[in-house]
Design an enzyme around this catalytic site. Structure first.
Site: not given
Ligand SMILES: *Cc1c(COP(=O)(O)O)cnc(C)c1O
Length: 417
Positions: A239, A276, A278, A314, A345-346, A373
């Site tokens: 996250g 992690p 992202r 995104r 076409c959007e 992503y």
């Molecule tokens: C998507 C996800 C992550 C990774 O999240 P990031 O924001 O990319 O770090 C970690 N654990 C679970 C269970 C997820 O679904």
């Protein structure tokens, strides 16, 4: 920190000229930097120092085999959300014993596969799933290691589509329900309790929601202890955000210090796991696209490029801001304000709105922070072949996924009489 920098007015990916990569491999093109990826992984690994920890890269952010292979070589673990991702991890040389399986809808065959290869842990999201895992483990004469994914009911303060830790989200179980899940797992001969887990959302730019989640998890660990259930690892999920524009997400060091402080406040010294995605990949990639047309609209101007929402969803999906820069800096060219759009076409098919750019047809643009992503969410909408992916390593550029051919797109289809 990344390795996409200008040298004499021209963008380089490590030691490779982005202009030559585009000339050789065509556009749209994803370019990843191995050095950046490794640095990000070590930033987390070093932050923990000697404290017992395991990094499980979240495969869904970017599942390219080369990405997984580079991380496997560093000794990384993996967080998967499907049997397909498990296959990828193994094909890339990752070790099944360092795989955590998350997700609300684990299928029978996926659980069977995970048990057969001996993954490290199932992060379980409901009682029904726990019962399913127990039944399959019993039938195969195995013991399944489990953690419950707790939904701590905290607001991650991120985009609603990537917020997962509120009680009205589909993810995890509440603290109250988790208790009965652990009691069930504790007494079941085919389940073994390993840890507790949470993952409250993605692109987090503040530590306070993570700290709140940690407090709730650690309280719960102590409560379990009083019922005779020992937790061996706390998995705080992924996250951590990255910088797309002007965000100032916490650095891995600050993140770990916050975790450690909460742990000490609760008088616990448990091994930790993190997931992690992202934060490892985001800034380790760019997407290169070529300007096709400059088009004046009734209001404003459009810069029509050869990449589209199928390559890069995104902005369309989350209204996300992605930085767009020229690959070649030409100081005397005249800038104007454009919406950067693709051929699909959007009206949602845009990569950036109201961008000040000096561009003409034929110019190359790079979209930064395209490692996570982006390719992973790409599709073949409008019968568009997916972009090629390159990984650069110093002066070497490796094609890590070939551009799809148009025939590939209908190779699995057939006509009827
Ligand atoms: C998507 C996800 C992550 C990774 O999240 P990031 O924001 O990319 O770090 C970690 N654990 C679970 C269970 C997820 O679904």
């Amino acid at each position: 920190m990344d390795h996409f920098n200008f040298k004499d007015g021209e963008l380089f990916a490590e030691g490779c000229s982005v202009r030559s990569l585009a000339a050789t491999h065509g556009t749209p093109l994803f370019v990843y930097s191995r050095t950046t990826l490794e640095q990000h992984w070590f930033a987390f690994d070093n932050a923990f120092g000697d404290y017992p920890h395991q990094i499980h890269y979240a495969v869904k952010a970017n599942g390219n085999l080369a990405v997984l292979g580079v991380l496997a070589k560093l000794g990384s673990g993996f967080d998967i959300v499907s049997g397909g991702e498990l296959k990828r991890v193994m094909a890339a040389g990752g070790s099944a014993g360092k795989v955590i399986f998350s997700g609300v809808g684990k299928l029978e065959w996926e659980i069977e596969l995970a048990l057969d290869v001996g993954i490290e842990c199932f992060n379980v999201e409901s009682m029904a799933e726990l019962e399913r895992i127990a039944r399959i483990a019993k039938a195969r004469g195995k013991v399944a290691p489990i953690s419950m994914r707790i939904n701590p009911d905290v607001d991650a303060k991120t985009h609603p589509y990537i917020s997962t830790g509120l009680k009205d989200n589909k993810f995890g179980v509440s603290l109250e329900r988790a208790l009965s899940c652990y009691e069930f797992a504790h007494q079941h001969p085919n389940l073994s309790v390993l840890g507790v887990a949470c993952h409250i959302g993605s692109q987090l730019t503040e530590l306070s929601p993570l700290e709140d989640a940690m407090d709730r998890l650690l309280e719960f660990v102590k409560k379990l202890r009083t019922t005779g259930i020992e937790i061996k690892v706390v998995d705080f999920g992924g996250g951590l955000g990255v910088r797309y524009q002007d965000e100032m997400p916490p650095l891995p060091d600050q993140y770990w210090q916050a975790l450690l402080t909460r742990m000490q406040a609760h008088d616990l010294t448990l091994p930790v796991a993190i997931e992690p995605g992202r934060a490892l990949l985001g800034n380790a990639g760019i997407m290169v696209t070529r300007v096709e047309y400059i088009k004046a609209g009734e209001v404003g101007k459009f810069c029509v490029v050869d990449a589209a929402m199928n390559d890069f969803i995104r902005p369309a999906l989350y209204g996300a801001y992605q930085e767009i820069i020229n690959v070649d800096q030409e100081p005397d060219s005249k800038a104007a304000v454009y919406d950067v759009v693709g051929p699909i076409c959007e009206s949602a098919d845009f990569l950036g709105k109201d961008r000040t750019l000096a561009v003409k047809p034929g110019d190359l643009l790079a979209i930064r922070t395209a490692g996570a992503y982006c390719f992973a969410l790409s599709s073949n909408y409008n019968a568009r072949a997916r972009a090629a992916e390159i990984m650069v390593d110093g002066e070497a550029a490796h094609v890590v996924r070939k551009r799809e051919s148009l025939e590939d797109l209908y190779a699995l289809e057939s006509l009827i009489e």
